[in-house]
Design an enzyme around this catalytic site. Sequence first.
Site, PDB file in Angstrom:
ATOM      1  N   ASP A  51       0.871  -1.169   0.000  1.00  0.00           N
ATOM      2  CA  ASP A  51       0.000   0.000   0.000  1.00  0.00           C
ATOM      3  C   ASP A  51       0.915   1.227   0.000  1.00  0.00           C
ATOM      4  OD1 ASP A  51      -2.107   1.739   0.020  1.00  0.00           O
ATOM      5  OD2 ASP A  51      -3.179   0.761   1.649  1.00  0.00           O
TER       6      ASP A  51
HETATM    7  C1  NOJ Z   1      -3.907   4.027   0.235  1.00  0.00           C
HETATM    8  C2  NOJ Z   1      -5.100   3.135   0.334  1.00  0.00           C
HETATM    9  O1  NOJ Z   1      -5.066   2.396   1.522  1.00  0.00           O
HETATM   10  C3  NOJ Z   1      -5.239   2.179  -0.831  1.00  0.00           C
HETATM   11  O2  NOJ Z   1      -6.463   1.507  -0.718  1.00  0.00           O
HETATM   12  C4  NOJ Z   1      -5.103   2.918  -2.130  1.00  0.00           C
HETATM   13  O3  NOJ Z   1      -5.301   2.042  -3.202  1.00  0.00           O
HETATM   14  C5  NOJ Z   1      -3.741   3.563  -2.178  1.00  0.00           C
HETATM   15  N1  NOJ Z   1      -3.642   4.525  -1.088  1.00  0.00           N
HETATM   16  C6  NOJ Z   1      -3.456   4.253  -3.504  1.00  0.00           C
HETATM   17  O4  NOJ Z   1      -4.169   5.414  -3.608  1.00  0.00           O
END
Ligand code: NOJ
Length: 751
Positions: free
Chosen positions: A283
């Site tokens: 993530d």
């Molecule tokens: C953080 C989030 O937790 C995730 O779900 C998302 O896809 C990413 N950022 C990218 O934006």
Amino acid sequence: MKDKIALFVFTVLLLLTGCTPAKRDTGVNKEIERKVDELVRKMTLEEKLGQMNQISSWGNIEDMSNLVRKGQIGSILNEVEPARINAMQKVAMEESRLRIPLLIARDVIHGFKTIFPIPLGQAASFNPALAETGARVAAIETSSVGIRWTFAPMIDISRDPRWGRIAESFGEDVYLTSVMGAATVKGFQGDSLSDPTSIAACPKHFIGYGAAEGGRDYNSTNIPERQLRNVYLPPFEEAVKAGAATIMTSFNDNDGIPSTANAYLLKTVLRDEWKFDGFVVSDWASVTEMISHGFAADNAEAAMKAINAGVDMEMVSASYIGEAPGLVKEYKVKESDIDEAVRNILRIKFRLGLFDNPYVDVPQKEVFYAPAHLADAKEAAIQSVILLKNEKNTLPVSASVKTVLITGPMADAPYEQLGTWIFDGEKSHTITPLKAIREMMGNEVQIIYEPALAYSRDVNPAGVAKAVEAAKKADIILAFVGEESILSGEAHSMAGLDLQGNQSDLILSLAKTGKPLVTTVMAGRPLTIEKEVNASSAVLYSFHPGTMGGPALADLLWGKAVPSGKTPVTFPKMVGQIPMYYSHNTTGRPATRKEVLLKDIPVEAGQTSLGCTSFYLDAGFDPLYPFGYGLSYTTFEYSNIRLSASKLKKNDTMTIEFDLANTGQVAATEVAQLYVQDKVGSIARPVKELKRFARIELQAGEKKTVSFELPMSDLAFWNIDMKKEVEAGDFNLWVAGCSQSGTPVSFEVID
Ligand code: NOJ
């Protein structure tokens, strides 16, 4: 009515529950593997680490192109301009040494331009075909600008509405989430990843993120392995079976181990047990956030732990590209592991057909908000709405109604009804309930519009007074309340779930006028709305319904469509009841109807246990609405349930038949649900678990025989020996319109 009853066997194929055999691009494609190997052999360590590096577009295309030229970027997220995407792909394909295309990514969660209901709303439809269509529409619109990868579906089991990200989930249930998640993967990826309209899916967040302590985003989880395997992992396993090309790790640590460094889950479970052959992405900065977790001392240690655990691509924090050369030199990371990560990434780029053509036509915007997409979004919104209450058949609005008061901060809030995670959806395309009702009803009714509150947190008392005054002139009040979209989603946890601002006051004050009051709630989560429900004559819960929420609600309010949604998550009465979910384990003191409430306790009561079961003195044990609940404009009757056998072997399949009758006056769809309870297990088992469901359409007065097929292997669970097995013994089975209704029938599984 009786003579209208047509009785015929209606076999509900597995198809209806989304369990069709998945089309997959997985499985060894020798030609692709040969090309991948050939490429990896030619790559320098720096080029390999470049493939493992994902940046977020920082706007300056020259800077980014320079890195692309040097082979230092494998993927870019948040770049949406087709001309810029093409320009950078051109650099990758013509100016980088090995001509490896970029993979462009974006969070397309419930639509790119045409916004569908939030995933929690889609789950309320209990219709995997709807989720698949929504994802397909999103893929067509997204791919048209050159983006070929989305970070969805979010399939975290979510049992805590305080957690803002419950909006992105399919709710609390393992089976519903598994079915909806797999359908979404299929919709994004289409029949083949290489189709230019397909986008790679990324089921997330692996794993357990929905169980964040206290519903506080990013928080720790403490899920024992058996529960992980019985509850949190199955939706991911189904997504992998459906061919998901990528998987994202989660922010949380579970029992002290951040997911981004959990080698057991990423290697043993995901690769060895499930044979996943796509790639794993971290993530956002979750690699270097292991420093804040106190799990890594610095970037180098973070990179080492993530690579060694099997995280193939690092999202934005750039520790791989910075630190891995040193780690390889010091033998802390094996170059062969880096090769494996790069193979996983290149394999997906080949499957997407990016090596053949990474470009898109410019301009190519005609697919945005295409009429067919809007029609699908409207149907999705209709099926996502749950009728929670309908006293004296207040709904549908009767033809005798001549004057309508439309009020509330969500009646005409085009941005807010889109919900969370809509980077690209535009409010100018949204149709609100006010607009839709005006268009639909024309001169048939007089519409008074008095918003009362400008937005959901507005505390303006004058507005409430004006709406109450206006209500006096109306035959019926349609109040639209809820949450602004910013109140749910990532980093939007809430400790209280009451309606914000003066919305509660608005509903309670309107109720006092004595006029029929229809409350529609648009929100990203279940809210604690007991008193507002009690004050209203009818309540529709639509979550955030997206671009076409207005026309969908207009149709439902006036009976051009009939509500069929069911709660995908338990609605608590009070926040203190959370976590609350229907499939909790059987306790030693199961709740009975003998709950004792505060009002029942005498003053100076003797020191005794009260009720001796698991409940709250101030809230009892019932939620406001249980999982699977939802009314219709008609009534349904379940009868005559019969099982193909009452004793079955572990590899047998049971056929369950029952009659379902529409006993009311209008054609409608019922979500029939099948639950099973394993009465005695080697571990304590849930009181019941959803195993099948189907949407059954019935004309007024019609009766159908519905049948489900249930292989006994579907009753397997991770048991005391940490083995997934079906255990012989007695089971209860219910077929009903909700998790809390129906009468059980029993059967036995024998060795
Ligand atoms: C953080 C989030 O937790 C995730 O779900 C998302 O896809 C990413 N950022 C990218 O934006």
